[in-house]
Design a protein around this motif. Structure first.
Motif, PDB file in Angstrom:
ATOM      1  N   ILE A 224       0.850  -1.190   0.000  1.00  0.00           N
ATOM      2  CA  ILE A 224       0.000   0.000   0.000  1.00  0.00           C
ATOM      3  C   ILE A 224       0.886   1.241   0.000  1.00  0.00           C
ATOM      4  O   ILE A 224       2.080   1.181   0.286  1.00  0.00           O
ATOM      5  CB  ILE A 224      -0.943   0.029   1.223  1.00  0.00           C
ATOM      6  N   THR A 225       0.297   2.376  -0.328  1.00  0.00           N
ATOM      7  CA  THR A 225       1.039   3.634  -0.382  1.00  0.00           C
ATOM      8  C   THR A 225       1.076   4.280   1.005  1.00  0.00           C
ATOM      9  O   THR A 225       0.266   3.944   1.876  1.00  0.00           O
ATOM     10  CB  THR A 225       0.377   4.604  -1.366  1.00  0.00           C
ATOM     11  N   PRO A 226       1.979   5.218   1.216  1.00  0.00           N
ATOM     12  CA  PRO A 226       1.960   5.960   2.474  1.00  0.00           C
ATOM     13  C   PRO A 226       0.632   6.645   2.738  1.00  0.00           C
ATOM     14  O   PRO A 226       0.184   6.725   3.888  1.00  0.00           O
ATOM     15  CB  PRO A 226       3.098   6.972   2.305  1.00  0.00           C
ATOM     16  N   ARG A 227      -0.030   7.115   1.689  1.00  0.00           N
ATOM     17  CA  ARG A 227      -1.342   7.744   1.881  1.00  0.00           C
ATOM     18  C   ARG A 227      -2.355   6.710   2.396  1.00  0.00           C
ATOM     19  O   ARG A 227      -3.169   7.005   3.277  1.00  0.00           O
ATOM     20  CB  ARG A 227      -1.848   8.380   0.582  1.00  0.00           C
ATOM     21  N   ASP A 228      -2.331   5.492   1.818  1.00  0.00           N
ATOM     22  CA  ASP A 228      -3.209   4.427   2.317  1.00  0.00           C
ATOM     23  C   ASP A 228      -2.929   4.165   3.794  1.00  0.00           C
ATOM     24  O   ASP A 228      -3.852   3.967   4.594  1.00  0.00           O
ATOM     25  CB  ASP A 228      -2.988   3.133   1.515  1.00  0.00           C
ATOM     26  N   TYR A 229      -1.656   4.154   4.133  1.00  0.00           N
ATOM     27  CA  TYR A 229      -1.250   3.924   5.521  1.00  0.00           C
ATOM     28  C   TYR A 229      -1.839   4.994   6.440  1.00  0.00           C
ATOM     29  O   TYR A 229      -2.350   4.708   7.526  1.00  0.00           O
ATOM     30  CB  TYR A 229       0.277   3.928   5.573  1.00  0.00           C
ATOM     31  N   LEU A 230      -1.782   6.253   5.974  1.00  0.00           N
ATOM     32  CA  LEU A 230      -2.351   7.351   6.754  1.00  0.00           C
ATOM     33  C   LEU A 230      -3.847   7.170   6.945  1.00  0.00           C
ATOM     34  O   LEU A 230      -4.376   7.313   8.062  1.00  0.00           O
ATOM     35  CB  LEU A 230      -2.058   8.685   6.055  1.00  0.00           C
ATOM     36  N   GLU A 231      -4.553   6.837   5.867  1.00  0.00           N
ATOM     37  CA  GLU A 231      -6.004   6.704   5.964  1.00  0.00           C
ATOM     38  C   GLU A 231      -6.391   5.537   6.876  1.00  0.00           C
ATOM     39  O   GLU A 231      -7.368   5.626   7.631  1.00  0.00           O
ATOM     40  CB  GLU A 231      -6.613   6.521   4.569  1.00  0.00           C
ATOM     41  N   LEU A 232      -5.631   4.469   6.814  1.00  0.00           N
ATOM     42  CA  LEU A 232      -5.906   3.345   7.710  1.00  0.00           C
ATOM     43  C   LEU A 232      -5.662   3.743   9.167  1.00  0.00           C
ATOM     44  O   LEU A 232      -6.419   3.359  10.071  1.00  0.00           O
ATOM     45  CB  LEU A 232      -5.022   2.152   7.341  1.00  0.00           C
ATOM     46  N   ALA A 233      -4.611   4.513   9.395  1.00  0.00           N
ATOM     47  CA  ALA A 233      -4.307   4.944  10.759  1.00  0.00           C
ATOM     48  C   ALA A 233      -5.362   5.895  11.305  1.00  0.00           C
ATOM     49  O   ALA A 233      -5.554   5.992  12.521  1.00  0.00           O
ATOM     50  CB  ALA A 233      -2.937   5.617  10.792  1.00  0.00           C
ATOM     51  N   LEU A 234      -6.072   6.597  10.415  1.00  0.00           N
ATOM     52  CA  LEU A 234      -7.082   7.559  10.850  1.00  0.00           C
ATOM     53  C   LEU A 234      -8.484   6.957  10.941  1.00  0.00           C
ATOM     54  O   LEU A 234      -9.433   7.651  11.309  1.00  0.00           O
ATOM     55  CB  LEU A 234      -7.103   8.771   9.894  1.00  0.00           C
ATOM     56  N   ARG A 235      -8.591   5.660  10.621  1.00  0.00           N
ATOM     57  CA  ARG A 235      -9.903   5.012  10.770  1.00  0.00           C
ATOM     58  C   ARG A 235     -10.264   4.883  12.244  1.00  0.00           C
ATOM     59  O   ARG A 235      -9.397   4.578  13.078  1.00  0.00           O
ATOM     60  CB  ARG A 235      -9.892   3.614  10.131  1.00  0.00           C
ATOM     61  N   PRO A 236     -11.518   5.091  12.605  1.00  0.00           N
ATOM     62  CA  PRO A 236     -11.917   4.932  14.013  1.00  0.00           C
ATOM     63  C   PRO A 236     -11.659   3.509  14.494  1.00  0.00           C
ATOM     64  O   PRO A 236     -11.809   2.541  13.750  1.00  0.00           O
ATOM     65  CB  PRO A 236     -13.421   5.242  13.989  1.00  0.00           C
ATOM     66  N   VAL A 237     -11.244   3.403  15.737  1.00  0.00           N
ATOM     67  CA  VAL A 237     -11.004   2.109  16.373  1.00  0.00           C
ATOM     68  C   VAL A 237     -12.271   1.710  17.127  1.00  0.00           C
ATOM     69  O   VAL A 237     -12.907   2.539  17.784  1.00  0.00           O
ATOM     70  CB  VAL A 237      -9.800   2.196  17.335  1.00  0.00           C
ATOM     71  N   GLN A 238     -12.637   0.436  17.016  1.00  0.00           N
ATOM     72  CA  GLN A 238     -13.835  -0.051  17.696  1.00  0.00           C
ATOM     73  C   GLN A 238     -13.587  -0.157  19.200  1.00  0.00           C
ATOM     74  O   GLN A 238     -12.513  -0.553  19.645  1.00  0.00           O
ATOM     75  CB  GLN A 238     -14.247  -1.421  17.141  1.00  0.00           C
ATOM     76  N   GLY A 239     -14.600   0.192  19.964  1.00  0.00           N
ATOM     77  CA  GLY A 239     -14.496   0.082  21.412  1.00  0.00           C
ATOM     78  C   GLY A 239     -15.178   1.253  22.094  1.00  0.00           C
ATOM     79  O   GLY A 239     -15.325   2.337  21.510  1.00  0.00           O
ATOM     80  N   ALA A 240     -15.587   1.022  23.346  1.00  0.00           N
ATOM     81  CA  ALA A 240     -16.332   2.047  24.069  1.00  0.00           C
ATOM     82  C   ALA A 240     -15.541   2.655  25.216  1.00  0.00           C
ATOM     83  O   ALA A 240     -16.060   3.501  25.940  1.00  0.00           O
ATOM     84  CB  ALA A 240     -17.646   1.452  24.605  1.00  0.00           C
ATOM     85  N   ARG A 241     -14.288   2.239  25.389  1.00  0.00           N
ATOM     86  CA  ARG A 241     -13.505   2.786  26.494  1.00  0.00           C
ATOM     87  C   ARG A 241     -13.231   4.279  26.273  1.00  0.00           C
ATOM     88  O   ARG A 241     -13.171   4.752  25.144  1.00  0.00           O
ATOM     89  CB  ARG A 241     -12.174   2.039  26.635  1.00  0.00           C
ATOM     90  N   ARG A 242     -13.019   4.968  27.385  1.00  0.00           N
ATOM     91  CA  ARG A 242     -12.823   6.414  27.315  1.00  0.00           C
ATOM     92  C   ARG A 242     -11.559   6.755  26.527  1.00  0.00           C
ATOM     93  O   ARG A 242     -11.545   7.709  25.744  1.00  0.00           O
ATOM     94  CB  ARG A 242     -12.739   7.001  28.720  1.00  0.00           C
ATOM     95  N   ASP A 243     -10.483   5.984  26.708  1.00  0.00           N
ATOM     96  CA  ASP A 243      -9.243   6.286  25.993  1.00  0.00           C
ATOM     97  C   ASP A 243      -9.401   6.064  24.494  1.00  0.00           C
ATOM     98  O   ASP A 243      -8.849   6.804  23.683  1.00  0.00           O
ATOM     99  CB  ASP A 243      -8.094   5.444  26.542  1.00  0.00           C
ATOM    100  N   ILE A 244     -10.186   5.055  24.115  1.00  0.00           N
ATOM    101  CA  ILE A 244     -10.437   4.817  22.683  1.00  0.00           C
ATOM    102  C   ILE A 244     -11.253   5.954  22.100  1.00  0.00           C
ATOM    103  O   ILE A 244     -10.989   6.432  20.989  1.00  0.00           O
ATOM    104  CB  ILE A 244     -11.161   3.464  22.483  1.00  0.00           C
ATOM    105  N   ALA A 245     -12.244   6.422  22.849  1.00  0.00           N
ATOM    106  CA  ALA A 245     -13.065   7.544  22.389  1.00  0.00           C
ATOM    107  C   ALA A 245     -12.216   8.795  22.189  1.00  0.00           C
ATOM    108  O   ALA A 245     -12.399   9.548  21.218  1.00  0.00           O
ATOM    109  CB  ALA A 245     -14.188   7.818  23.383  1.00  0.00           C
ATOM    110  N   ALA A 246     -11.250   9.033  23.089  1.00  0.00           N
ATOM    111  CA  ALA A 246     -10.373  10.201  22.979  1.00  0.00           C
ATOM    112  C   ALA A 246      -9.499  10.105  21.730  1.00  0.00           C
ATOM    113  O   ALA A 246      -9.313  11.094  21.005  1.00  0.00           O
ATOM    114  CB  ALA A 246      -9.514  10.327  24.230  1.00  0.00           C
ATOM    115  N   LYS A 247      -8.962   8.891  21.465  1.00  0.00           N
ATOM    116  CA  LYS A 247      -8.137   8.702  20.273  1.00  0.00           C
ATOM    117  C   LYS A 247      -8.970   8.888  19.004  1.00  0.00           C
ATOM    118  O   LYS A 247      -8.504   9.487  18.023  1.00  0.00           O
ATOM    119  CB  LYS A 247      -7.519   7.305  20.276  1.00  0.00           C
TER     120      LYS A 247
END
Length: 475
Positions: A224-247
């Motif tokens: 994948i390209t660096p741009r793909d890597y960026l977009e994957l890194a910016l995808r929301p992470v699943q979970g309801a914990r407060r730290d996950i919500a902050a990220k």
């Protein structure tokens, strides 16, 4: 599965010592740049903790009347921001580079000589390079870091975020400044605080530059390209914990604030640690080929994609950049929240007023007063002066909104009033000249009549001469 987050940060931990008030950098005694091009201080914090623009930078920017684009580099202290700017300059040294733990850059610094560039649409403009203080310097407060970060974003056409390593959770934490921006900047004066999407309308192109990058960019067994890597890194992470919500809030803010974004990776330029400490002194041919090719791709992207900075219909010039920066700093110094629309409106008002003043001077200086006091001739001189005055106004005025329309109307009122005043004065002066001429003729004619040898022939000769003189003077 791609190794999306690297195991642990390679960045040195920031100091937990109490921050000291920001101190001014050494000031220049000159208000204009002389000698070779060099970095000059644009924005600094004085000993009282108030933001200031350096008079030297103001003097330089006031001379740049053409459109400008601004590329700024921001990131943590001591991670090579200045090196990247020097590569854009095509210099081994320019912006200060050092190997000590102390940051070289305080506030925002500007390269004194704009680079002449041409945008993809053919527009010629001046490219300004901006170096930013490290956002985690040991003598900063969190608010100060956000303010410097926000100023760099607001003034830029392209904003390069320089970072060591990959995009991990620690890297996202450091970019929490993006979420803080919405608390420190507003789009408009009314309607409460702005969200990242609203600010995104005014945001620059965002480039996340990953230095000393060592991950293998593979996802589902494909590269994948660096741009793909960026977009994957910016995808929301699943979970309801407060730290996950902050990220996820940080991820959402980055996506919303920077809708036009790109990612570049650069491998470690050298393996020798001692040589890395003096990277600016190493010739390019001794650096790793992968590093050189990555640097070339980044430089190409910056020069091709940067465009003149524009807000609405207003294109930045040097004087406009000065006005906008001063407006933002005034708000910060007064404890207020900088408002983009209000700042631009105030700058448009000020620049249109300057353009009006200049245009009225052009009208007065170019109006041909040698024309005889006749309606047709004076009207011709008036129209010629009006056209030159309007050309001067349009060359300097900014925006297409109410400020420009108001000063255009004021200018036309000035034209009408100035022309009527000139006509009235010209006719009054002509009338006085005629009266004086007639009085003089009358005296000379009476004198001719009362000479001892007066006769009709001599009086007629004097009268003919007087009439000839009058006709000659009237032309």
């Amino acid at each position: 599965m791609m190794r999306l987050f690297n195991r642990g940060s390679r960045d040195a931990p920031s100091s937990d010592a109490s921050p000291e008030p920001c101190a001014p950098s050494p000031s220049s005694s000159s208000a204009s740049v002389t000698g070779p091009a060099r970095p000059i201080r644009l924005v600094y914090c004085d000993e009282k903790g108030r933001f200031r623009m350096d008079p030297e930078a103001v003097a330089v920017l006031q001379l740049v009347k053409e459109p400008i684009g601004v590329v700024s580099v921001c990131g943590r202290a001591r991670q090579g921001k200045s090196f990247i700017l020097n590569q854009l300059l095509g210099k081994s040294s320019g912006f200060q580079v050092a190997s000590t733990h102390r940051p070289c850059t305080k506030g925002l610094w500007l390269w004194s000589a704009p680079l002449k560039r041409r945008a993809l649409d053919g527009t010629e403009y001046n490219l300004l390079l901006l170096d930013s203080e490290g956002i985690d310097a040991y003598d900063q407060t969190g608010t100060y870091s956000t303010q410097i970060f926000s100023l760099a974003v607001l003034l830029s056409s392209m904003f390069i975020y320089n970072q060591m390593g990959g995009i991990d959770e620690a890297a996202l934490d450091r970019l929490s400044l993006v979420t803080q921006m919405t608390k420190h900047i507003r789009v408009r004066a009314s309607g409460g605080k702005s969200n990242a999407s609203e600010l995104g309308q005014f945001s620059p192109i965002f480039v996340w530059l990953l230095r000393d990058f060592y991950l293998d960019l593979v996802e589902d067994n494909r590269r994948i390209t660096p741009r793909d890597y960026l977009e994957l890194a910016l995808r929301p992470v699943q979970g309801a914990r407060r730290d996950i919500a902050a990220k996820n809030e940080i991820r959402d803010s980055i996506r919303a604030l920077f809708p036009d974004r790109e990612c570049f990776t650069l491998v470690r330029p050298l393996n020798n640690e001692s040589e890395l400490q003096r990277l600016d002194q190493i010739s390019m041919d001794k650096l790793r080929p992968e590093f050189r090719s990555g640097l070339e791709a980044l430089t190409k992207f910056v020069f091709e994609r940067t465009r003149p900075k524009q807000v609405g219909a207003t294109v930045l010039t040097g004087p406009v950049l000065v006005g906008v920066t001063e407006s933002y700093l005034e708000a910060l110094n007064n404890g207020a929240v900088p408002t983009i629309s209000s700042s631009w409106q105030s700058v448009e008002e000020a620049e249109c007023r300057k353009a009006y003043d200049s245009a009225t001077e052009v009208y007065m200086s170019t109006f041909d007063r040698s024309k005889p006091p006749e309606e047709a001739g004076m009207r011709e001189a008036h129209e010629e002066a009006v056209q030159k005055s309007l050309a001067a106004f349009n060359a300097s005025a900014v925006g297409v909104g109410t400020a420009r329309k108001k000063h255009e109307e004021l200018l036309h009122k000035f034209f009408r009033r100035a022309f009527e005043d000139y006509k009235r004065n010209a006719f009054m002066e002509a009338d006085m000249q005629c009266s004086h001429a007639i009085q003089s003729m009358e005296k000379r004619l009476r004198a001719a009549c009362h000479t001892p040898d007066a006769n009709i022939d001599n009086v007629v000769k004097v009268l003919d001469a007087l009439l000839s003189e009058y006709e000659a003077s009237s032309h």
